[in-house]
Design a protein around this motif. Structure first.
Motif, PDB file in Angstrom:
ATOM      1  N   ARG A 293       0.838  -1.201   0.000  1.00 25.08           N
ATOM      2  CA  ARG A 293       0.000   0.000   0.000  1.00 25.08           C
ATOM      3  C   ARG A 293       0.872   1.250   0.000  1.00 25.08           C
ATOM      4  O   ARG A 293       1.742   1.415   0.868  1.00 25.08           O
ATOM      5  CB  ARG A 293      -0.902   0.000   1.239  1.00 25.08           C
ATOM      6  N   PRO A 294       0.682   2.156  -0.949  1.00 23.46           N
ATOM      7  CA  PRO A 294       1.470   3.398  -0.964  1.00 23.46           C
ATOM      8  C   PRO A 294       1.216   4.213   0.306  1.00 23.46           C
ATOM      9  O   PRO A 294       0.095   4.259   0.822  1.00 23.46           O
ATOM     10  CB  PRO A 294       0.941   4.131  -2.198  1.00 23.46           C
ATOM     11  N   GLY A 295       2.253   4.828   0.797  1.00 23.27           N
ATOM     12  CA  GLY A 295       2.101   5.707   1.945  1.00 23.27           C
ATOM     13  C   GLY A 295       2.322   5.052   3.278  1.00 23.27           C
ATOM     14  O   GLY A 295       2.310   5.733   4.312  1.00 23.27           O
ATOM     15  N   ILE A 296       2.523   3.734   3.324  1.00 28.27           N
ATOM     16  CA  ILE A 296       2.845   3.048   4.574  1.00 28.27           C
ATOM     17  C   ILE A 296       4.364   3.037   4.716  1.00 28.27           C
ATOM     18  O   ILE A 296       5.073   2.494   3.876  1.00 28.27           O
ATOM     19  CB  ILE A 296       2.303   1.604   4.596  1.00 28.27           C
ATOM     20  N   ASN A 297       4.849   3.631   5.783  1.00 26.25           N
ATOM     21  CA  ASN A 297       6.295   3.788   5.953  1.00 26.25           C
ATOM     22  C   ASN A 297       6.940   2.676   6.767  1.00 26.25           C
ATOM     23  O   ASN A 297       8.080   2.296   6.504  1.00 26.25           O
ATOM     24  CB  ASN A 297       6.590   5.127   6.633  1.00 26.25           C
TER      25      ASN A 297
END
Length: 857
Positions: free
Chosen positions: A210-214
């Motif tokens: 998932r984009p945006g999960i660091n």
């Protein structure tokens, strides 16, 4: 009655010390799955905290695995205590309201169902899972309230004994609300950290990519201080150094025969272990299936390099020295070195690779190194050969791989065994009924093909090659027990007591020979209540309220045999934290706790009643413990449990649980260590050594064997090939027995190849005692030989298989039936009188019990 519980609710010095120990050690159990440098948050600041586990953190699994602690630190409270400012109270309060309403409705439903069916509330709790509370959407207003750049989202999952998990949203999969909220956070916050407060594998495919999960941190279930332990890792006070003890697949369907597991195929009567030895990474690596996260995987806040210095043979052990260097610049950390082997190709079907040994470094500071030894016996190369049948070490070349996960290794040595070693030759036992035979999966070679180019290059460059000297590898001759003799009373006119045995004035056989058949039968069941309808129900656990059961009190006077107290585990002692008794020491009703079921003290409780308190420490659940890959850590926490047993008068801990994680949906996986039998056996041995280092305290390893399903757990028939049994499902138990000699073994509920394990002579006598030289006592799981199945929540007419038989428990070598009832004792007497059981079988069981009592003094 005198109680060891405290008469003050003030926290004790031991509690404080134990809580500090757990907090100090449990950070090693957390596994860092993803991190782009966002973690740690070294300067506590303002954070937005969301998710179902933020305030309702799951400290451990339910059922017998619960521990009634003094207080629990959730993740929200732990972060606040560490100096973080929680900036999302509006959302958290909305979720609390939804949670409270859902749980209240669930409790009412359970109580109504129990009353309607006339069964205990606890039975319904086991089979009826609560619905997930509705999770509020995170809104623009919530984001405005937060006014910060960092969000933490906690995903919690609970499970318990008595029912399996499901491949549904809110269990194995994320809910729609979780998906929407994670999307919102990714769009509105600069940094997003996900915490997985789960006891077993969940679907991670969407989350990982998932984009945006660091950052993603697997918290697991690490006890009642979970919030503090998480805060220590989030803030960088502790560098998480855990590694996965299971393979996390890209999709649930990637697990072998995934949709045939438990109730998914509509059949909970018979479970067919068609995958054979191909469990976990053995399957993924051999069949060329790429996992999402491989077995043994875990990141760190720092980086390491590994250099193999030497591979040698010393006696019957292989010793590998590895130089581990911390190549980072900021954080000290620990690394786990794992050694795998690929067995030679031949007549024996073997996985692409198998774990041979592992070790964990001490804390290594930036720029510094440590030379780490990984040692394992040549025996670890062995497998079961059904043609003999025997345990053998086949001849050929063994490729040694060293690395930090099952998918991150290098070939470092090739060791040759010139001639096959037949270590132990067995009788042809444990086989299934011919009507149920099936062919196990076989290695298709696709895994080898996938790694062929890399393996060939590394083999060509490998210079460490030598032939092993196997002349000193132990070969055993198994002598299976014949018919036992009956012991006659040779000392008539004397009244022997347990003190006579301890003082060596009498042998155990002489002592037991003085008991009548009826007395012997009573020895072999728990301390049951005698003055209730149908003389059946629960055991009388009076000495330590909340304990699971006690042994009989009938012989405290004449024979001086004390009562032994048994308490649940495996994450600590499950006792009643607060109880009341009269001035004369009579236990009063009220205060009992089991999950959401909490009985109040009645209004007629005497005003002068004495209050007692026994607060225990909850250590990490078994899977979390194993994720530390630190056997010394596990042994220390086992010793902690042993000290609390001594403090409150508990003799036997009904733990550790050590069944294999065959499928991620087993409801009790949190209570077991791993998909790998070597990890399982070594962890259980360490736990056992820790507890039993406290004089007179013992463990009960369980559930023996193949308790890998909770739906219909008491009447499910596990159909398993002898090869899979020997190499996977029994191996961990064998390691624990041979390394640590646990005081007790608990038979599982299920049938194994058509026979209840508590009735299985080949399992309990031939394998456990004759082959492994086990010296302790075997007991049933609770109510295994209890015939009133309706009381247990079952419809007798719907059962394919009957309960275990009391007389067959004794014949098979299952010494004690727990928690015990009068009918169990009557059945034993009747069986002897009618020639279906011998007096010598009963005496043998009684002698095992007497030896156990002596160990516990």
């Amino acid at each position: 009655m005198d109680f060891l519980a405290k008469t003050s609710d003030a926290i004790t010095e031991m509690e404080i010390r134990h809580l500090n120990t757990v907090r100090e050690l449990a950070g090693e159990c957390l596994v860092l799955l993803e991190n782009d440098g966002t973690l740690p948050l070294r300067i506590p600041g303002r954070i937005a905290l969301y998710g179902n586990g933020a305030r309702h953190t799951v400290k451990g699994g339910g059922g017998s695995g619960e521990v009634n602690t003094r207080n629990d630190v959730n993740i929200c409270d732990g972060l606040e205590a560490a100096g973080f400012e929680i900036a999302s109270r509006g959302w958290l309060d909305r979720y609390d309201a939804s949670y409270d309403a859902t749980i209240a409705e669930y409790i009412s439903k359970v109580e109504a169902t129990a009353e309607e069916r006339g069964v205990p509330v606890t039975s319904v709790y086991f089979e009826m899972a609560p619905e997930a509370p509705v999770m509020p959407d995170i809104t623009e207003d919530d984001c405005a309230e937060a006014a910060c750049d960092t969000a933490i989202f906690v995903i919690s999952r609970d499970s318990t004994e008595g029912r399996d998990r499901t491949p549904t949203k809110g269990d194995y999969y994320l809910t729609d609300e979780e998906d929407r909220n994670l999307d919102f956070l990714s769009d509105h916050f600069e940094k997003v950290i996900v915490l997985l407060n789960v006891g077993a594998v969940i679907d991670m495919a969407k989350l990982k990519h998932r984009p945006g999960i660091n950052s993603i941190l697997l918290v697991g279930q690490v006890g009642n201080l979970t919030g503090d332990i998480v805060a220590d890792c989030i803030s960088g006070k502790v560098n998480p150094s855990g590694k996965l003890v299971d393979t996390w697949a890209r999709a649930y369907e990637d697990y072998p025969f995934a949709n045939e597991y438990s109730s998914l195929n509509g059949n909970t009567d018979d479970e067919f272990y068609k995958e054979g030895i191909y469990v976990g990474y053995r399957y993924f690596d051999s069949f060329g299936i790429m996992p999402l996260y491989p077995f043994g995987y875990g990141k760190s806040y720092t980086t390491f390099t590994n250099e193999v210095l030497s591979v040698t043979q010393e006696g019957t052990d292989i010793k590998i020295w590895v130089k581990v260097t911390n190549t980072g610049s900021e954080f000290a950390g620990k690394q786990v070195i794992q050694v795998y082997f690929s067995a030679p190709e031949g007549k024996m079907d073997r996985p692409y690779q198998e774990l041979a040994g592992y070790a964990k470094t001490d804390l290594i500071y930036p720029g510094e190194s440590m030379n780490l030894e990984v040692s394992f016996p040549i025996d670890n190369f062995a497998c079961f050969d059904e043609d003999y049948p025997a345990k053998v070490i086949p001849q050929g070349e063994y490729i040694i791989r060293v690395g930090t996960s099952s998918r991150e290794t290098r070939i470092e040595a090739v060791l040759t065994i010139a001639d096959t070693v037949v270590k132990e030759k067995y009788d042809r036992i444990l086989e299934d009924d011919a009507r149920y035979l099936f062919e196990d999966l076989k290695n298709p070679g696709t895994g080898k093909l996938a790694h062929q180019a890399v393996d060939q290059a590394q083999l060509a460059a490998c210079s460490r090659r030598f032939t092993l000297d196997v002349s000193r590898v132990r070969r055993s001759i198994i002598r299976y027990r014949g018919v036992s003799e009956t012991h006659m009373d040779q000392r008539q006119g004397e009244t022997l007591t347990l003190g006579s045995v301890i003082g060596r004035n009498a042998g155990v056989a002489e002592f037991v020979a003085q008991f009548s058949l009826e007395e012997l039968a009573e020895l072999l069941v728990g301390n049951y209540i005698r003055d209730i309808d149908e003389d059946e129900i629960f055991s009388a656990a009076m000495h330590v309220p909340g304990a699971a059961a006690e042994t009989t009190s009938l012989f405290e006077g004449k024979r001086r045999i004390p009562v032994l107290v048994l308490a649940d585990g495996p994450a600590g002692l499950r006792l009643q934290p607060h109880f009341k008794a009269t001035r004369n020491g009579d236990l009063l009703r009220g205060g009992e706790v089991f999950g959401f079921n909490k009985n109040p003290f009645p209004e007629d409780t005497p005003a002068d009643a004495i209050d007692y308190y026994q607060y225990c420490t909850m250590i990490p659940a078994a899977t979390a413990l194993a994720s530390s890959w630190n056997l010394n850590l596990i042994e220390q926490l086992g010793h902690l449990v042993g000290e609390e047993m001594e403090e409150y008068g508990v003799h036997l801990w009904l733990a550790p649980g050590m069944n294999i994680h065959r499928n991620p949906l087993c409801g009790r996986n949190f209570e077991y260590y791993s998909e790998d039998p070597l990890v399982t056996g070594l962890c259980a041995a360490a736990d056992t050594k820790g507890v039993q280092s406290v004089d007179g305290k013992g463990v009960t390893i369980k559930h023996f064997a193949c308790n890998n399903q909770e739906d219909n757990r008491m009447f499910c028939n596990s159909h398993v090939s002898v090869r899979a049994l020997r190499d996977i499902y029994l191996r961990g138990f064998e390691i624990a027995v041979k390394l640590a000699q646990p005081f007790c073994v608990m038979a599982s509920y299920n049938l194994l190849n058509g026979i209840h394990t508590a009735n299985n002579y080949e399992l309990l006598q031939s394998v456990l005692r004759d082959e492994w030289d086990y010296e302790g006592l075997v007991m049933t799981d609770w109510f295994s030989s209890y015939e009133d199945v309706e009381f247990l929540g079952y419809d007798e007419k719907a059962l394919k298989y009957p309960p275990a038989f009391s007389r067959l428990c004794v014949y098979a070598g299952c010494d004690m039936q727990m928690p015990g009832c009068e009918k169990n004792a009557r059945d034993i007497v009747t069986a002897v009188n009618h020639g279906r059981l011998t007096l010598s079988d009963v005496q043998n069981a009684a002698m095992n019990f007497v030896r156990l009592v002596i160990k516990c003094l």
